[in-house]
Design an enzyme around this catalytic site. Sequence first.
Site, PDB file in Angstrom:
ATOM      1  N   PRO A  88     -86.062  42.737 -26.154  1.00 42.42           N
ATOM      2  CA  PRO A  88     -86.428  41.572 -26.984  1.00 42.42           C
ATOM      3  C   PRO A  88     -86.061  40.277 -26.255  1.00 42.42           C
ATOM      4  O   PRO A  88     -85.002  40.167 -25.638  1.00 42.42           O
ATOM      5  CB  PRO A  88     -85.590  41.769 -28.241  1.00 42.42           C
ATOM      6  CG  PRO A  88     -85.346  43.238 -28.306  1.00 42.42           C
ATOM      7  CD  PRO A  88     -85.201  43.670 -26.872  1.00 42.42           C
ATOM      8  N   CYS A  89     -86.947  39.313 -26.333  1.00 45.98           N
ATOM      9  CA  CYS A  89     -86.769  38.087 -25.552  1.00 45.98           C
ATOM     10  C   CYS A  89     -86.085  36.957 -26.323  1.00 45.98           C
ATOM     11  O   CYS A  89     -85.737  35.937 -25.735  1.00 45.98           O
ATOM     12  CB  CYS A  89     -88.124  37.599 -25.056  1.00 45.98           C
ATOM     13  SG  CYS A  89     -89.259  37.161 -26.397  1.00 45.98           S
ATOM     14  N   GLN A  90     -85.871  37.138 -27.622  1.00 40.37           N
ATOM     15  CA  GLN A  90     -85.413  36.021 -28.445  1.00 40.37           C
ATOM     16  C   GLN A  90     -84.139  35.359 -27.926  1.00 40.37           C
ATOM     17  O   GLN A  90     -84.007  34.138 -27.969  1.00 40.37           O
ATOM     18  CB  GLN A  90     -85.180  36.478 -29.890  1.00 40.37           C
ATOM     19  CG  GLN A  90     -86.431  36.880 -30.614  1.00 40.37           C
ATOM     20  CD  GLN A  90     -86.732  38.366 -30.493  1.00 40.37           C
ATOM     21  OE1 GLN A  90     -86.343  39.019 -29.536  1.00 40.37           O
ATOM     22  NE2 GLN A  90     -87.440  38.895 -31.463  1.00 40.37           N
ATOM     23  N   ASP A  91     -83.199  36.137 -27.430  1.00 41.27           N
ATOM     24  CA  ASP A  91     -81.914  35.560 -27.014  1.00 41.27           C
ATOM     25  C   ASP A  91     -81.952  34.914 -25.633  1.00 41.27           C
ATOM     26  O   ASP A  91     -81.002  34.261 -25.224  1.00 41.27           O
ATOM     27  CB  ASP A  91     -80.823  36.628 -27.072  1.00 41.27           C
ATOM     28  CG  ASP A  91     -80.644  37.154 -28.483  1.00 41.27           C
ATOM     29  OD1 ASP A  91     -80.443  36.328 -29.395  1.00 41.27           O
ATOM     30  OD2 ASP A  91     -80.734  38.366 -28.681  1.00 41.27           O
ATOM     31  N   PHE A  92     -83.051  35.112 -24.918  1.00 40.73           N
ATOM     32  CA  PHE A  92     -83.229  34.411 -23.650  1.00 40.73           C
ATOM     33  C   PHE A  92     -83.973  33.097 -23.853  1.00 40.73           C
ATOM     34  O   PHE A  92     -83.916  32.208 -23.021  1.00 40.73           O
ATOM     35  CB  PHE A  92     -84.014  35.267 -22.655  1.00 40.73           C
ATOM     36  CG  PHE A  92     -83.266  36.470 -22.165  1.00 40.73           C
ATOM     37  CD1 PHE A  92     -81.991  36.360 -21.642  1.00 40.73           C
ATOM     38  CD2 PHE A  92     -83.843  37.722 -22.223  1.00 40.73           C
ATOM     39  CE1 PHE A  92     -81.297  37.469 -21.179  1.00 40.73           C
ATOM     40  CE2 PHE A  92     -83.170  38.837 -21.758  1.00 40.73           C
ATOM     41  CZ  PHE A  92     -81.899  38.715 -21.244  1.00 40.73           C
TER      42      PHE A  92
END
Length: 155
Positions: A88-92
């Site tokens: 998942p890319c949300q935290d980047f």
Amino acid sequence: MAELTYATVCSGIECMSEAVQILGGWRPIFFSEIEPFPAAVLKSKYPDVPNLGDMGKVRVNENGEITNGIKRVKLPEGGLDVLAGGCPCQDFSIAGLRRGGADQSGTRSSLCFDFVRLVREIRPRYVLFENVPGMFTSHEGRDFAHFILALRDCG
């Protein structure tokens, strides 16, 4: 042409399968997806391919099978050719407040280290990782560097 086998994690609606379909000779062994809508799409389009769900629960057991503790998938003779996926890319991303994906951090993006663990356990011939732009710059690039070094240590 010999058949090539692959598995995906964070499978979504399965872009990998769509991409290799035109090549012919590729066979999916398992998917790993938890979101309800993509999981329903996978079940509809690929009813014979098991979805092992949460990639954090996928392991290689003592019999050399890939399992989530409930479903079991036998690795093909000769092993898996390609493990593909991402995290998942949300935290980047800026939208995710750039919390990063450090190993054991508990962020969704730290699942990239579960991907590394699966590479280590499954030992595919090739690895295909879907990058997200913020991974290169998260924590001044340290998250990406740790990920690459962890992959390197898998051999």
